[in-house]
Design an enzyme around this catalytic site. Sequence first.
Site, PDB file in Angstrom:
ATOM      1  N   ARG A 263       0.828  -1.228   0.000  1.00 57.79           N
ATOM      2  CA  ARG A 263       0.000   0.000   0.000  1.00 57.79           C
ATOM      3  C   ARG A 263       0.850   1.260   0.000  1.00 57.79           C
ATOM      4  O   ARG A 263       0.418   2.311  -0.436  1.00 57.79           O
ATOM      5  CB  ARG A 263      -0.819   0.062   1.295  1.00 57.79           C
ATOM      6  CG  ARG A 263      -2.034  -0.760   1.330  1.00 57.79           C
ATOM      7  CD  ARG A 263      -2.748  -0.478   2.638  1.00 57.79           C
ATOM      8  NE  ARG A 263      -3.527   0.765   2.534  1.00 57.79           N
ATOM      9  CZ  ARG A 263      -4.837   0.778   2.414  1.00 57.79           C
ATOM     10  NH1 ARG A 263      -5.520  -0.340   2.404  1.00 57.79           N
ATOM     11  NH2 ARG A 263      -5.487   1.919   2.309  1.00 57.79           N
TER      12      ARG A 263
ATOM     13  N   LYS B 131      -2.022 -19.676   6.229  1.00 54.54           N
ATOM     14  CA  LYS B 131      -3.020 -19.855   7.263  1.00 54.54           C
ATOM     15  C   LYS B 131      -3.152 -18.573   8.100  1.00 54.54           C
ATOM     16  O   LYS B 131      -2.182 -17.809   8.126  1.00 54.54           O
ATOM     17  CB  LYS B 131      -2.683 -21.064   8.126  1.00 54.54           C
ATOM     18  CG  LYS B 131      -1.553 -20.823   9.138  1.00 54.54           C
ATOM     19  CD  LYS B 131      -1.299 -22.036   9.933  1.00 54.54           C
ATOM     20  CE  LYS B 131      -1.595 -21.870  11.388  1.00 54.54           C
ATOM     21  NZ  LYS B 131      -0.754 -20.914  12.129  1.00 54.54           N
TER      22      LYS B 131
ATOM     23  N   GLU C 258       6.693 -24.827  22.450  1.00 49.22           N
ATOM     24  CA  GLU C 258       7.386 -23.576  22.133  1.00 49.22           C
ATOM     25  C   GLU C 258       7.822 -22.919  23.431  1.00 49.22           C
ATOM     26  O   GLU C 258       7.084 -22.941  24.416  1.00 49.22           O
ATOM     27  CB  GLU C 258       6.463 -22.626  21.386  1.00 49.22           C
ATOM     28  CG  GLU C 258       6.067 -23.132  20.024  1.00 49.22           C
ATOM     29  CD  GLU C 258       5.313 -22.069  19.259  1.00 49.22           C
ATOM     30  OE1 GLU C 258       5.975 -21.219  18.649  1.00 49.22           O
ATOM     31  OE2 GLU C 258       4.076 -22.066  19.295  1.00 49.22           O
TER      32      GLU C 258
ATOM     33  N   ASP D 175      -4.458 -22.362  16.100  1.00 46.82           N
ATOM     34  CA  ASP D 175      -3.148 -21.916  15.614  1.00 46.82           C
ATOM     35  C   ASP D 175      -2.215 -23.097  15.322  1.00 46.82           C
ATOM     36  O   ASP D 175      -1.420 -23.042  14.385  1.00 46.82           O
ATOM     37  CB  ASP D 175      -2.513 -21.010  16.693  1.00 46.82           C
ATOM     38  CG  ASP D 175      -1.290 -20.268  16.196  1.00 46.82           C
ATOM     39  OD1 ASP D 175      -1.316 -19.771  15.060  1.00 46.82           O
ATOM     40  OD2 ASP D 175      -0.305 -20.180  16.942  1.00 46.82           O
TER      41      ASP D 175
ATOM     42  N   HIS E 254      -0.831 -27.824  12.035  1.00 45.21           N
ATOM     43  CA  HIS E 254       0.481 -28.468  12.147  1.00 45.21           C
ATOM     44  C   HIS E 254       0.402 -29.830  12.849  1.00 45.21           C
ATOM     45  O   HIS E 254       0.942 -30.827  12.355  1.00 45.21           O
ATOM     46  CB  HIS E 254       1.462 -27.583  12.919  1.00 45.21           C
ATOM     47  CG  HIS E 254       1.559 -26.185  12.391  1.00 45.21           C
ATOM     48  ND1 HIS E 254       1.507 -25.876  11.059  1.00 45.21           N
ATOM     49  CD2 HIS E 254       1.719 -24.993  13.028  1.00 45.21           C
ATOM     50  CE1 HIS E 254       1.633 -24.559  10.897  1.00 45.21           C
ATOM     51  NE2 HIS E 254       1.756 -24.003  12.082  1.00 45.21           N
TER      52      HIS E 254
ATOM     53  N   LYS F 226       2.539 -22.653  24.234  1.00 45.00           N
ATOM     54  CA  LYS F 226       3.541 -21.580  24.279  1.00 45.00           C
ATOM     55  C   LYS F 226       4.072 -21.476  25.700  1.00 45.00           C
ATOM     56  O   LYS F 226       3.423 -21.902  26.641  1.00 45.00           O
ATOM     57  CB  LYS F 226       2.894 -20.261  23.871  1.00 45.00           C
ATOM     58  CG  LYS F 226       2.424 -20.280  22.414  1.00 45.00           C
ATOM     59  CD  LYS F 226       2.555 -18.953  21.760  1.00 45.00           C
ATOM     60  CE  LYS F 226       2.088 -18.980  20.314  1.00 45.00           C
ATOM     61  NZ  LYS F 226       3.156 -19.296  19.348  1.00 45.00           N
TER      62      LYS F 226
HETATM   63  C1  BG6 Z   1       2.756 -20.695  13.304  1.00 39.15           C
HETATM   64  C2  BG6 Z   1       1.953 -20.214  14.480  1.00 39.15           C
HETATM   65  O1  BG6 Z   1       1.934 -21.329  12.374  1.00 39.15           O
HETATM   66  O2  BG6 Z   1       3.746 -21.628  13.767  1.00 39.15           O
HETATM   67  C3  BG6 Z   1       2.839 -19.608  15.547  1.00 39.15           C
HETATM   68  O3  BG6 Z   1       1.011 -19.247  14.028  1.00 39.15           O
HETATM   69  C4  BG6 Z   1       3.928 -20.571  15.926  1.00 39.15           C
HETATM   70  O4  BG6 Z   1       2.089 -19.238  16.695  1.00 39.15           O
HETATM   71  C5  BG6 Z   1       4.652 -21.083  14.705  1.00 39.15           C
HETATM   72  O5  BG6 Z   1       4.828 -19.912  16.794  1.00 39.15           O
HETATM   73  C6  BG6 Z   1       5.643 -22.172  15.059  1.00 39.15           C
HETATM   74  O6  BG6 Z   1       6.423 -22.444  13.948  1.00 39.15           O
HETATM   75  P1  BG6 Z   1       7.899 -23.004  14.097  1.00 39.15           P
HETATM   76  O7  BG6 Z   1       8.326 -23.234  12.694  1.00 39.15           O
HETATM   77  O8  BG6 Z   1       8.681 -21.972  14.825  1.00 39.15           O
HETATM   78  O9  BG6 Z   1       7.767 -24.269  14.889  1.00 39.15           O
END
Ligand code: BG6
Length: 483
Positions: A43, A142, A210, A229, A234, A334
């Site tokens: 933009r 996503k 994480e 998420d 995943h 997390k």
């Molecule tokens: C993303 C999520 O899809 O994957 C995040 O939105 C997450 O919240 C991330 O932290 C984790 O990815 P990776 O590759 O760091 O394991």
Amino acid sequence: MGFDLVLFGATGDLAWRKLMPALFQAFRHGSLPEGGRILCVGRDDLGDERYRALIHSRFENVELSKRPSAEEFARFASLLHYLRMDLSRPADYQRLADALAERDAATVVMYLATAPSLFTTVCEQIAAVGLNGPRTRVVLEKPLGHDLASNQAINAALRSVLREEQVFRIDHYLGKPSVQNLLALRFGNALFEPLWRRETIANIQITIAEELGVESRGAFYDQTGALRDMVQNHALQLLCAIGMEPPINAGSQAIRDEKLKVLQSLKPWTAETLGQHVVRGQYRAGTAQGQPAPGYLQEKGVDPGSRTETFVALRTEICNWRWAGVPFYIRTGKRLAGRDARIVVNFRPVPHPIFRCALSDANRLVINLQPKDGLELHLLAQDAAQRAEPALAPAHLNLDFDQRFGAQRVGAYERLLLDVIAGRLNLFVRSDEQEQAWRWVEPILQHWRSESRGPHGYAAGSWGPAAASALIARDGFCWSEEV
Ligand code: BG6
């Protein structure tokens, strides 16, 4: 001639952090096809030179070995062209069409690194100016919706202007070398197949832990939560890779057909299993990397009364002949004790123990996905140090894929970008797979909405709420780090 990659959202976070570094790596390794052009759409009022300078400055945040030299950047930057567009203005799409007509590239990739609320508009508008022909591929990040209905609405909008083969839905976990390796291990070796079934396997645990909190994404995350998420995409993709039947070939249809069957075979939820087999948690203050860390409710952008989950643990089953009765546990969160993604396959103990063995665990295959990428096979061996009485002791076989293949393997986004340009769909998610995953998580979302109690608290830096240990303990098992 060559390809045109149109990057919508070229001034956004994803473009800075992931896409530009990945494109540069592909360029550096000579794997970007010849004759490419990258049209960066944003933009802001920037010309080619200012946009290139911005990208250059962003590379300073990239790890040293992945930073371009001045000469390399100049060559890479010559591929980058900036196009200012307001994505809500139909007239701006005509300017895009004109810019693409200048070259008439053989492949046009439209990468939508934008807010998901724009997906439908952008697709309709590119179709309105005739840019949805067979040479076009559309890449979507996503989240594609926040529940089944919204996901179906996006997919229906896509279907009205594009064929399924033109749509590349990203789940970046599928681009990770360690995740691709799951299929290689399972279907490139004859060794595992006879053992990969209910008769020999006691349970399978999928953990994506994480260490980070929600960082700067509090406002987004508070509307999303760990189930949407991480689990819906995943974690379920990992479950598919570990649980699927051998596909008839390595093509995208065959692989995606088998993954869909796994998702369709997941045990349907009942009121009882929703109450007992799903745990949600939310981090409280604690520690992260040895430093005090705030709780989720204190994070910027988060509603102080939020019930959004930052942790999920659940138990499910794949209801087919291979897996009936074998629990599959999924756990993600997390601010956990470490960054660690792994799949643990716990085998059944020997049917009739003849050796003295105080160890509750039996054989275990640990597939480390990140940060380590490797395989550990846990066995029991004669404890040669025992003097009193012969006994068994644990011993591990350890395979380190980083060491074997070098840590410089193709990164997830580089792999995915190269695959889109080449038209390979294997590592992208088909609409029916994605809808089925939403269909399966939807009862959990509904159950949580109706529940009076919110998520269980857990201290930042722990392995999640005690209720997650209780969930697995009810089956007589424990999480792999508790062994
Ligand atoms: C993303 C999520 O899809 O994957 C995040 O939105 C997450 O919240 C991330 O932290 C984790 O990815 P990776 O590759 O760091 O394991």
